[in-house]
Design a protein around this motif. Structure first.
Motif, mmCIF file in Angstrom:
data_model
loop_
_atom_site.group_PDB
_atom_site.id
_atom_site.type_symbol
_atom_site.label_atom_id
_atom_site.label_comp_id
_atom_site.label_asym_id
_atom_site.label_seq_id
_atom_site.Cartn_x
_atom_site.Cartn_y
_atom_site.Cartn_z
ATOM 1 N N THR A 21 -15.542 7.135 -5.959
ATOM 2 C CA THR A 21 -15.767 7.535 -4.675
ATOM 3 C C THR A 21 -14.747 7.442 -3.946
ATOM 4 O O THR A 21 -14.965 6.972 -2.533
ATOM 5 C CB THR A 21 -17.429 6.900 -3.990
ATOM 6 N N SER A 22 -13.516 7.441 -4.230
ATOM 7 C CA SER A 22 -12.351 7.050 -3.311
ATOM 8 C C SER A 22 -12.151 8.114 -2.177
ATOM 9 O O SER A 22 -11.561 7.797 -1.077
ATOM 10 C CB SER A 22 -11.206 6.905 -4.271
ATOM 11 N N GLY A 33 -10.072 1.245 -5.431
ATOM 12 C CA GLY A 33 -9.104 1.637 -4.464
ATOM 13 C C GLY A 33 -8.013 2.102 -5.405
ATOM 14 O O GLY A 33 -7.969 2.200 -6.373
ATOM 15 N N PRO A 34 -7.043 2.770 -4.541
ATOM 16 C CA PRO A 34 -6.767 3.037 -3.161
ATOM 17 C C PRO A 34 -7.621 4.105 -2.770
ATOM 18 O O PRO A 34 -8.021 5.250 -3.824
ATOM 19 C CB PRO A 34 -5.235 3.532 -2.977
ATOM 20 N N GLY A 35 -7.849 4.439 -1.509
ATOM 21 C CA GLY A 35 -8.887 5.390 -1.063
ATOM 22 C C GLY A 35 -9.590 5.191 0.289
ATOM 23 O O GLY A 35 -8.891 4.239 0.956
ATOM 24 N N LEU A 36 -10.414 5.682 0.770
ATOM 25 C CA LEU A 36 -10.936 5.546 2.097
ATOM 26 C C LEU A 36 -11.991 4.618 2.004
ATOM 27 O O LEU A 36 -13.076 4.435 1.042
ATOM 28 C CB LEU A 36 -11.836 6.975 2.380
ATOM 29 N N LEU A 69 -15.155 3.990 -0.446
ATOM 30 C CA LEU A 69 -14.996 3.111 -1.474
ATOM 31 C C LEU A 69 -16.034 2.154 -1.335
ATOM 32 O O LEU A 69 -16.645 1.900 -2.744
ATOM 33 C CB LEU A 69 -13.635 2.421 -1.546
ATOM 34 N N LEU A 70 -16.594 1.602 -0.304
ATOM 35 C CA LEU A 70 -17.385 0.574 -0.434
ATOM 36 C C LEU A 70 -18.735 1.071 -0.854
ATOM 37 O O LEU A 70 -19.608 0.543 -1.350
ATOM 38 C CB LEU A 70 -17.679 0.155 1.118
ATOM 39 N N THR A 71 -19.103 2.338 -0.425
ATOM 40 C CA THR A 71 -20.231 2.975 -0.840
ATOM 41 C C THR A 71 -20.531 2.986 -2.351
ATOM 42 O O THR A 71 -21.578 2.520 -2.745
ATOM 43 C CB THR A 71 -20.315 4.425 -0.308
ATOM 44 N N GLY A 72 -19.460 3.381 -3.219
ATOM 45 C CA GLY A 72 -19.432 3.428 -4.414
ATOM 46 C C GLY A 72 -19.560 1.888 -5.143
ATOM 47 O O GLY A 72 -20.194 1.509 -6.112
ATOM 48 N N ALA A 73 -18.805 1.011 -4.385
ATOM 49 C CA ALA A 73 -18.535 -0.417 -4.880
ATOM 50 C C ALA A 73 -20.002 -0.880 -4.798
ATOM 51 O O ALA A 73 -20.540 -1.918 -5.843
ATOM 52 C CB ALA A 73 -17.549 -1.286 -4.127
ATOM 53 N N THR A 74 -20.767 -0.744 -3.765
ATOM 54 C CA THR A 74 -21.927 -1.433 -3.548
ATOM 55 C C THR A 74 -22.845 -0.850 -4.382
ATOM 56 O O THR A 74 -23.801 -1.651 -4.966
ATOM 57 C CB THR A 74 -22.459 -1.125 -1.878
ATOM 58 N N PRO A 93 -8.232 -0.839 -0.373
ATOM 59 C CA PRO A 93 -7.790 0.451 -0.154
ATOM 60 C C PRO A 93 -6.329 0.795 -0.240
ATOM 61 O O PRO A 93 -5.687 1.891 -0.186
ATOM 62 C CB PRO A 93 -8.095 0.687 1.519
ATOM 63 N N ARG A 94 -5.726 -0.114 -0.432
ATOM 64 C CA ARG A 94 -3.979 -0.116 -0.473
ATOM 65 C C ARG A 94 -3.261 -0.683 -1.750
ATOM 66 O O ARG A 94 -2.141 -0.968 -1.609
ATOM 67 C CB ARG A 94 -3.612 -0.357 0.827
ATOM 68 N N ARG A 95 -4.179 -1.115 -2.810
ATOM 69 C CA ARG A 95 -3.359 -1.880 -3.644
ATOM 70 C C ARG A 95 -2.432 -1.047 -4.572
ATOM 71 O O ARG A 95 -2.672 0.061 -4.852
ATOM 72 C CB ARG A 95 -4.518 -2.403 -4.639
ATOM 73 N N GLU A 96 -1.624 -1.713 -5.109
ATOM 74 C CA GLU A 96 -0.108 -1.059 -5.660
ATOM 75 C C GLU A 96 -0.514 -1.111 -7.172
ATOM 76 O O GLU A 96 -0.985 -1.914 -7.587
ATOM 77 C CB GLU A 96 1.066 -1.699 -5.498
ATOM 78 N N LEU A 97 -0.242 -0.019 -7.788
ATOM 79 C CA LEU A 97 -0.597 0.232 -9.341
ATOM 80 C C LEU A 97 0.112 -0.959 -10.016
ATOM 81 O O LEU A 97 -0.184 -1.435 -11.056
ATOM 82 C CB LEU A 97 -0.349 1.905 -9.716
ATOM 83 N N ALA A 98 1.631 -0.982 -9.713
ATOM 84 C CA ALA A 98 2.498 -1.712 -10.406
ATOM 85 C C ALA A 98 2.010 -3.248 -10.373
ATOM 86 O O ALA A 98 2.355 -4.009 -11.028
ATOM 87 C CB ALA A 98 3.795 -1.823 -9.953
ATOM 88 N N SER A 99 0.939 -3.671 -9.253
ATOM 89 C CA SER A 99 0.526 -4.991 -9.223
ATOM 90 C C SER A 99 -0.681 -5.388 -10.174
ATOM 91 O O SER A 99 -0.983 -6.489 -10.359
ATOM 92 C CB SER A 99 0.207 -5.436 -7.839
ATOM 93 N N LEU A 100 -1.142 -4.420 -10.961
ATOM 94 C CA LEU A 100 -2.350 -4.698 -12.102
ATOM 95 C C LEU A 100 -1.598 -5.376 -13.122
ATOM 96 O O LEU A 100 -0.293 -5.650 -13.386
ATOM 97 C CB LEU A 100 -2.722 -3.582 -12.270
#
Lengths: 335, 232
Positions: A8-9, A81-84, A88-93, A325-332
């Motif tokens: 739901t991003s 994330g990332p996304g709105l 995101l919170l709707t799907g996460a909840t 909402p703003r996490r970098e992919l390379a940080s995974l």
């Protein structure tokens, strides 16, 4: 392990079930494009409002497709994330509370990791390691992928994403929102040689992209020419973007020595891009892998897959309902 | 009959369990993100009430109106829990929950529940109290500017809630003796949602999880391109 995936991003509600033994069992999607059309872009609050209406009917749909009940699920993966943030919170909840009720684990997945791994939903699935080009309305990334969670950024856009350039150019040509696919269709009837637009940053060693200057050149061409030239302009624009993406991918293959390229994201559905990458990689003895067009754009299947790989490897998270909402992919990190 | 209740339409997050008439409630301090605490608080309040989640008969939730993101969190949580446990969900107005909290703190019916809707407006609802001491709506809930709020009938209303506190001088001046008020800060809370949800469950008002939906009242949240052109 059977994992329900929830995406739901942004403006698509995607739900799927992925089985680590049997592969993808079912997937369903609701797109909100019509909802946002009159606004000229995605309205975050309206996106959230729609997600909450669509999620459970889609969950019912995929469980019925897969002939499973909710009790057959072993985990729930959701886009973190990332996304709105609200979307995101709707799907996460929903994901976290559903998992809580079923006493199974829930896990947040990076949206781009979903895209990156989406080609694994297809046969033959590419083996690690590979290079990945993620091109969508929000991203233009070249990544080196050594394994799940082992990602290194090779190139990124300095301004607009490739899909964003498609959509903005479509708007200049009066093709509405989101007009990327309509622009590609218009380009089919145009002559790509009649307008020669710049291929930004292709004369330099960097693997970064830049597409905003291209948009300005298109604007000038639109102002100086009548609507009868729009198809030619669209073809010239598409050729410039495709050339740029192809050159960067092939250069990255040459430099890294990787033998497989995967392409994901909405622009990955572009036929001209697919054709050119097939030719280019074949000449090098490399292979290119695309997800089916439905899995190039946002979908629940890629989230179910990425979540299933991590959950099956034992990854777990705490009970907090959160979004990134703003996490970098390379940080995974690997699971 | 065991009920779980969730309310997070304001900055106050609370959860409650109503177990055959006995109530347990947990309230989270303001300033903590609702999402971080929701599930741990639910586990805690179930433990307080000595109820296992598999023994729940329904999940009640404050369905708004209120802060959009918070309302949606309660709704999505109610959906997830009701779906996962295969039990009904019970939508309870967050304004009714506010009125119920006001009643518990001494408000005399009829009660005017006012939530702060931001952007110069309030969410307003009018409530009476039944023989069991539970509020019921006597006027449609509305989104209204405080200057345009009307008091139905000619009796004295008791105002409660953050929407009153935000506009107290204006409202007192407009309504004079017809407006009494609970001055203390009162929020909709899960204990009230649980009480009202138990009544709704007895009345057969439970809904399937997918029909657990929010009430926003504010429906215009963006301008279309055409509307923006007219404005320019």
């Amino acid at each position: 392990m059977r994992v329900l995936g929830i995406e739901t991003s942004c403006d698509e509600t995607g739900v799927a079930v992925y089985d680590t033994e049997l592969g993808l069992r079912a997937h369903a999607l609701h797109t909100q494009a019509a909802l946002h059309q009159d606004y000229g872009g995605v309205v975050p609050e309206l996106a959230s409002r729609d997600h909450i209406l669509r999620l459970l009917p889609l969950v019912d749909e995929v469980l019925a497709q897969a002939r499973l009940t909710r009790r057959d699920l072993d985990g729930v993966a959701y886009t973190e994330g990332p996304g709105l943030i609200g979307a995101l919170l709707t799907g996460a909840t929903l994901a976290k509370t559903l998992a809580w009720a079923l006493a199974i684990p829930a896990l947040g997945v990076h949206h781009l990791e979903g895209h990156l791994l989406a080609p694994l939903l297809e046969e033959p699935a590419p083996a690690f390691p590979f290079l990945a080009l993620i091109v969508s309305g929000g991203h233009s990334l070249l990544m080196d992928v050594a394994g799940v969670g082992r990602y290194a950024l090779l190139g990124d856009t300095l301004d607009d994403a490739a899909g964003e350039a498609f959509d903005k150019t479509a708007k200049l040509l009066g093709l509405g929102y989101p007009g990327g696919p309509a622009l590609a269709r218009l380009a089919e009837s145009g002559d790509s040689a009649s307008f020669r637009f710049a291929r930004p940053l292709t004369d330099r060693p960097t693997l970064d992209f830049s597409f905003s200057g291209l948009k300005t050149q298109v604007l000038l061409a639109v102002q100086r020419n009548g609507p009868e030239r729009h198809a030619d302009i669209a073809a010239g624009f598409q050729a410039a973007v495709v050339d740029t993406l192809v050159w960067k991918c092939l250069r990255a293959l040459d430099e890294s020595g990787r033998e497989r390229l995967v392409v994901a994201g909405g622009v990955g559905a572009n036929l001209q891009l697919r054709e050119r990458l097939r030719e280019g990689t074949a000449r090098r003895g490399a292979s290119v892998h695309f997800p089916r067009p439905a899995f190039c754009t946002d979908n629940g299947a890629m989230i179910a897959l990425a979540g299933a790989l991590r959950l099956a490897a034992g990854e777990r998270e705490d009970a907090s309902i959160h979004a990134a909402p703003r996490r970098e992919l390379a940080s995974l990190t690997p699971p | 009959m065991n009920l779980l209740a969730i309310e997070c339409s304001t900055e106050v997050l609370s959860v409650a369990v109503w177990a055959s008439g006995e109530l347990c409630e947990r309230v989270q301090d303001v300033g903590v993100r609702h999402g971080d605490r929701l599930l741990p608080l639910i586990d805690a309040v179930l433990a307080d009430a000595r109820v296992d989640k598999l023994e729940l008969s329904a999940v009640a939730f404050g369905c708004g109106p209120g802060a959009f993101t918070g309302v949606r969190m309660a709704v999505a949580a109610a959906q997830g829990i009701a779906y996962g446990l295969d039990i009904p969900a019970l939508p309870v107005s967050s304004l009714a929950a506010l009125a119920q909290e006001g009643y518990a703190r001494g408000a005399v019916a009829p009660i005017l529940a006012l939530a702060d809707a931001r952007m110069g407006e309030v969410y307003a609802g009018g409530f009476e109290v039944d023989a069991e001491g539970l509020v019921y709506a006597v006027a449609d809930e509305q989104l209204v500017a405080p200057a345009e709020l009307a008091l139905p009938g000619d009796n004295i209303w008791c105002a409660v809630g953050p929407g009153f506190r935000a506009y107290a001088p204006l409202l007192r001046e407009r309504f004079g003796y017809r407006l009494d008020a609970i001055e203390r800060s009162v929020f909709p809370q899960a204990a009230a949602v649980a009480r009202l949800g138990a009544r709704a469950l007895r009345a057969g008002l439970g809904v399937p999880a997918r029909q657990a939906l929010p009430v926003y009242l504010r429906d215009k949240v963006a301008l279309t391109e055409a509307e923006r052109r007219v404005k320019q």
